[in-house]
Scaffold this motif. Structure first.
Motif, PDB file in Angstrom:
ATOM      1  N   LEU A 423       3.725   2.575  11.685  1.00 17.63           N
ATOM      2  CA  LEU A 423       2.395   2.019  11.440  1.00 17.63           C
ATOM      3  C   LEU A 423       1.546   3.018  10.663  1.00 17.63           C
ATOM      4  O   LEU A 423       1.273   4.116  11.138  1.00 17.63           O
ATOM      5  N   HIS A 424       1.137   2.623   9.454  1.00 17.23           N
ATOM      6  CA  HIS A 424       0.169   3.402   8.680  1.00 17.23           C
ATOM      7  C   HIS A 424      -1.220   2.992   9.164  1.00 17.23           C
ATOM      8  O   HIS A 424      -1.554   1.808   9.138  1.00 17.23           O
ATOM      9  N   GLY A 425      -2.022   3.970   9.558  1.00 18.49           N
ATOM     10  CA  GLY A 425      -3.301   3.682  10.203  1.00 18.49           C
ATOM     11  C   GLY A 425      -4.422   3.253   9.289  1.00 18.49           C
ATOM     12  O   GLY A 425      -5.585   3.583   9.545  1.00 18.49           O
ATOM     13  N   ARG A 426      -4.100   2.544   8.232  1.00 13.90           N
ATOM     14  CA  ARG A 426      -5.126   1.982   7.336  1.00 13.90           C
ATOM     15  C   ARG A 426      -4.753   0.550   6.988  1.00 13.90           C
ATOM     16  O   ARG A 426      -3.591   0.172   7.020  1.00 13.90           O
ATOM     17  N   SER A 427      -5.751  -0.234   6.599  1.00 15.04           N
ATOM     18  CA  SER A 427      -5.493  -1.603   6.151  1.00 15.04           C
ATOM     19  C   SER A 427      -5.123  -1.592   4.669  1.00 15.04           C
ATOM     20  O   SER A 427      -5.299  -0.587   3.979  1.00 15.04           O
ATOM     21  N   ARG A 428      -4.636  -2.739   4.206  1.00 14.45           N
ATOM     22  CA  ARG A 428      -4.339  -2.847   2.776  1.00 14.45           C
ATOM     23  C   ARG A 428      -5.615  -2.679   1.954  1.00 14.45           C
ATOM     24  O   ARG A 428      -5.629  -1.987   0.931  1.00 14.45           O
ATOM     25  N   GLN A 429      -6.684  -3.317   2.395  1.00 14.67           N
ATOM     26  CA  GLN A 429      -7.952  -3.257   1.671  1.00 14.67           C
ATOM     27  C   GLN A 429      -8.492  -1.827   1.621  1.00 14.67           C
ATOM     28  O   GLN A 429      -9.095  -1.414   0.643  1.00 14.67           O
ATOM     29  N   GLN A 430      -8.229  -1.069   2.657  1.00 12.77           N
ATOM     30  CA  GLN A 430      -8.745   0.285   2.759  1.00 12.77           C
ATOM     31  C   GLN A 430      -8.034   1.249   1.821  1.00 12.77           C
ATOM     32  O   GLN A 430      -8.616   2.213   1.342  1.00 12.77           O
ATOM     33  N   ARG A 431      -6.748   0.991   1.536  1.00  9.80           N
ATOM     34  CA  ARG A 431      -5.943   1.903   0.710  1.00  9.80           C
ATOM     35  C   ARG A 431      -6.010   3.310   1.289  1.00  9.80           C
ATOM     36  O   ARG A 431      -5.675   3.518   2.435  1.00  9.80           O
ATOM     37  N   TYR A 432      -6.479   4.285   0.511  1.00  9.60           N
ATOM     38  CA  TYR A 432      -6.568   5.653   1.003  1.00  9.60           C
ATOM     39  C   TYR A 432      -7.997   6.078   1.302  1.00  9.60           C
ATOM     40  O   TYR A 432      -8.259   7.246   1.549  1.00  9.60           O
ATOM     41  N   THR A 433      -8.931   5.131   1.262  1.00 11.24           N
ATOM     42  CA  THR A 433     -10.312   5.483   1.590  1.00 11.24           C
ATOM     43  C   THR A 433     -10.463   5.542   3.099  1.00 11.24           C
ATOM     44  O   THR A 433      -9.773   4.840   3.835  1.00 11.24           O
ATOM     45  N   LYS A 434     -11.373   6.359   3.564  1.00  9.57           N
ATOM     46  CA  LYS A 434     -11.630   6.579   4.994  1.00  9.57           C
ATOM     47  C   LYS A 434     -10.389   7.163   5.669  1.00  9.57           C
ATOM     48  O   LYS A 434      -9.302   7.171   5.113  1.00  9.57           O
ATOM     49  N   GLN A 435     -10.600   7.649   6.880  1.00  4.91           N
ATOM     50  CA  GLN A 435      -9.507   8.287   7.589  1.00  4.91           C
ATOM     51  C   GLN A 435      -8.644   7.264   8.310  1.00  4.91           C
ATOM     52  O   GLN A 435      -9.089   6.173   8.658  1.00  4.91           O
ATOM     53  N   ALA A 436      -7.379   7.638   8.526  1.00  3.23           N
ATOM     54  CA  ALA A 436      -6.468   6.767   9.256  1.00  3.23           C
ATOM     55  C   ALA A 436      -6.951   6.613  10.701  1.00  3.23           C
ATOM     56  O   ALA A 436      -7.486   7.540  11.300  1.00  3.23           O
TER      57      ALA A 436
END
Length: 626
Positions: A423-436
């Protein structure tokens, strides 16, 4: 020598300080509070961080267009990506016919209109001057497959006898421990390209899943046009009577235990074979090939089948990651891989890739919004992959503030035999913005943990292997890694950018301390990568150009590392932008340069001078100084 740096932890206060006062003190005395990396003053050249690079790693790695770039174009011309960058390398003007690469082979060209030269003396006379030193490939395996085309030819060619020099003892040793695996034979690739490859178990599995899909569609009131088969509902139900049991239960798969494993994430562009081989020398336990698309694999595409190739040192612990939106494709690819490859530890379904192209096609993270389809794809892979276990990689969801991973994982666990879930702790919309979101990762990990405990208590299912759960996102040092692994339900961590910026991260995980790598040690890591790249792509002009290009791609991450020894406090966070800094020696300063021309200069230390025809355009405009 690498210097170990003890982690500095604040001591317990003797008295309680009011929260408001704490905040005021931090704002007043912490001159790095505004997103700046904590570099010691004596190493700072300029405190202006406005000129430092702003990276969008997700889009840069996939080559996607930055949709917001045009908005900021007038404000800062050096932001965003270099769109449509050219990555092809020029070839030799006069090319030697391949049959003459080794003069001892005494082969003759059978092509009537061969465009290559057959005059060896003429070819050698027009070749650029050889690079200094010994051919790295010859040193590694005892001979050079590039033969007369090698850029270090004089180190393994006898001009008097006109023969290539070969070290027979080293050749024998290298055949035992230094070779590449999972190469698809040419006749098999031709069979796939001509649609003549004979499939076995996947045919039956696809039929079975077609029937299940039609039954489900019929029960849900779908029109006959939405049902794949032309059969009536009664006929479809009749076909269900011929249900075929899966040939491999999960207990008959290879055992997959990822608890505490040091895992490198699948990485587009930079996660190539030389990089993965390098990471194995630096402590990695598990590596994955770059994401391969199922349809081109079925079609026998050369470029796609180059991705599952691995170095023998990667196995066991090598996974092939595929992307698809159809269970028919996943079943066929799983069968082909299980039959035609020899060194695969797991087959991973990518259901987390955020790029628009795949998402619009229903692949990658789009599968998270289609759980029924995702489950069918997993079932098709499990039934067709022989003894290779099947794993899954997902994100928290497709949209911000709407996490769906927990419900999806519960369904995957109940309906399929998945050996591991990442599980990658980000959403698709979030991409690499904000922290996981590691709190949410922990919640999902608890779901998997509870499921494993129930299986252990169930005597009828106790022989089925447990499902591993892996977290992913924002792990850049040993403290991040251990904090995650010590969380209930999380078996291990998949590291992506942390292993690109600091390739020795797993050495730090093992030693549980920060390592202050000297500039010479870091240069040696780049040298090893270059040597592995030459072994993989060849030491001729074209292979050297490819090695140089991918070395520069690698350095587009490694240059972002800030040496431990010049930091005031540890660790430096990835979202902290560094001021302009200088290293403790000239080489350290050079290794930290964000100018791609300096990366090319570094490459010349191992690969010889870059020719006039060499082209490299960095991913980010901020690295383009013209």
């Amino acid at each position: 020598m690498t210097e170990a740096v003890e982690t500095k932890r604040p001591q317990d206060a003797q008295f309680e300080v009011p929260e408001a006062k704490k905040q005021h003190v931090e704002e007043k005395h912490d001159h790095f509070a505004k997103g700046m990396a904590p570099i010691k003053p004596e190493f700072i050249v300029s405190v202006d961080v406005s000129k430092s690079a702003s990276y969008n790693d997700d889009e840069a790695e996939t080559g996607e267009r930055n949709n917001d770039d045009h908005k900021s174009k007038r404000k800062n011309k050096k932001k965003g990506q270099n769109k449509n960058r050219e990555v092809k390398q020029n070839k030799e003007e006069i090319r030697l016919c391949p049959v003459l690469i080794d003069p001892e082979d005494s082969n003759e060209c059978t092509k009537e209109k061969c465009r290559n030269t057959h005059n060896i003396e003429e070819y050698l006379a027009q070749k650029p001057e050889d690079n200094e030193g010994t051919c790295p490939v010859f040193e590694a395996i005892g001979y050079c497959p590039s033969g007369l085309k090698c850029r270090w030819l004089k180190s393994h060619y006898n001009h008097e006898t006109k023969k290539l020099i070969k070290d027979l003892d080293l050749m024998t040793k290298s055949k035992e421990s230094n070779y590449e695996v999972n190469k698809l034979k040419q006749e098999l690739r031709f069979a796939l390209q001509r649609n003549r490859y004979e499939l076995g178990v996947s045919k039956e599995i696809i039929k079975e899943l077609d029937i299940q899909k039609n039954i489900t569609a019929s029960q849900n009131g779908a029109s006959m046009g939405e049902i794949d088969s032309s059969s009536t509902q009664d006929e479809t139900k009749e076909k269900m009577a011929s249900y075929i049991e899966q040939p491999f239960k999960i207990s008959e798969k290879k055992k997959l235990d990822l608890r505490g494993a040091k895992i490198v994430s699948p990485l587009t562009t930079v996660g190539n074979l030389p990089y993965r081989r390098l990471m194995k020398t630096l402590g990695a336990d598990v590596t994955y090939c770059e994401m391969a698309l199922a349809t081109p694999l079925m079609q026998g595409t050369n470029a796609e089948w180059a991705l599952p190739k691995a170095h023998v040192s990667e196995y066991p612990g090598f996974g092939i990651q595929i992307a698809t939106n159809q269970y028919s494709a996943s079943a066929k690819v799983a069968e082909i891989i299980s039959r035609e490859t020899t060194h695969v530890s797991e087959l991973n379904l990518n259901s987390g890739c955020p790029i628009d192209l795949l998402y619009k096609q229903g692949q990658g993270s789009a599968l998270m919004d289609q759980p029924t389809k995702l489950v069918r794809i997993l079932k098709s892979m499990n039934a067709s992959s022989g003894d290779i276990p099947v794993t899954l990689k997902i994100r928290t969801g497709t949209r911000d503030n709407k996490n769906t991973a927990k419900a999806l994982v519960e369904r995957v666990l109940s309906e399929g035999d998945t050996a591991a879930i990442t599980l990658h702790g980000r959403s698709r919309q979030q991409r690499y913005t904000k922290q996981a979101n590691w709190d949410y990762i922990g919640e999902v990990g608890k779901v998997v943990q509870d499921w494993n405990n129930k299986k252990e208590d169930d005597k009828e299912r106790s022989d089925i292997q447990r499902t591993n759960f892996i977290g992913n996102g924002d792990v850049y040092n040993f403290e991040d890694w251990h904090n995650a692994v010590n969380t209930d339900g999380i078996d291990s961590v998949m590291v992506a950018r942390g292993a690109l910026i600091k390739p020795w991260i797993f050495e730090e995980v093992e030693s549980q301390q920060y390592l202050d790598k000297s500039s010479k040690e870091r240069l040696e890591i780049l040298r090893n990568y270059s040597n592995f790249a030459l072994e993989h792509w060849g030491s001729d002009e074209y292979g050297v150009a490819l090695a140089r290009r991918f070395l520069c791609e690698f350095m587009s991450f490694t240059h972002r590392y800030i040496p431990v020894g010049i930091l005031e406090k540890l660790p430096a966070k990835l979202n902290q932008r560094p001021p302009q800094w200088k290293g403790r020696d000239d080489l350290e300063t050079l290794l930290g340069s964000d100018n791609y021309k300096d990366w090319i200069k570094i490459s010349e230390m191992f690969l010889g001078k870059a020719g006039d025809n060499f082209q490299f355009i960095p991913k980010h405009k901020s690295n383009s100084y013209e």
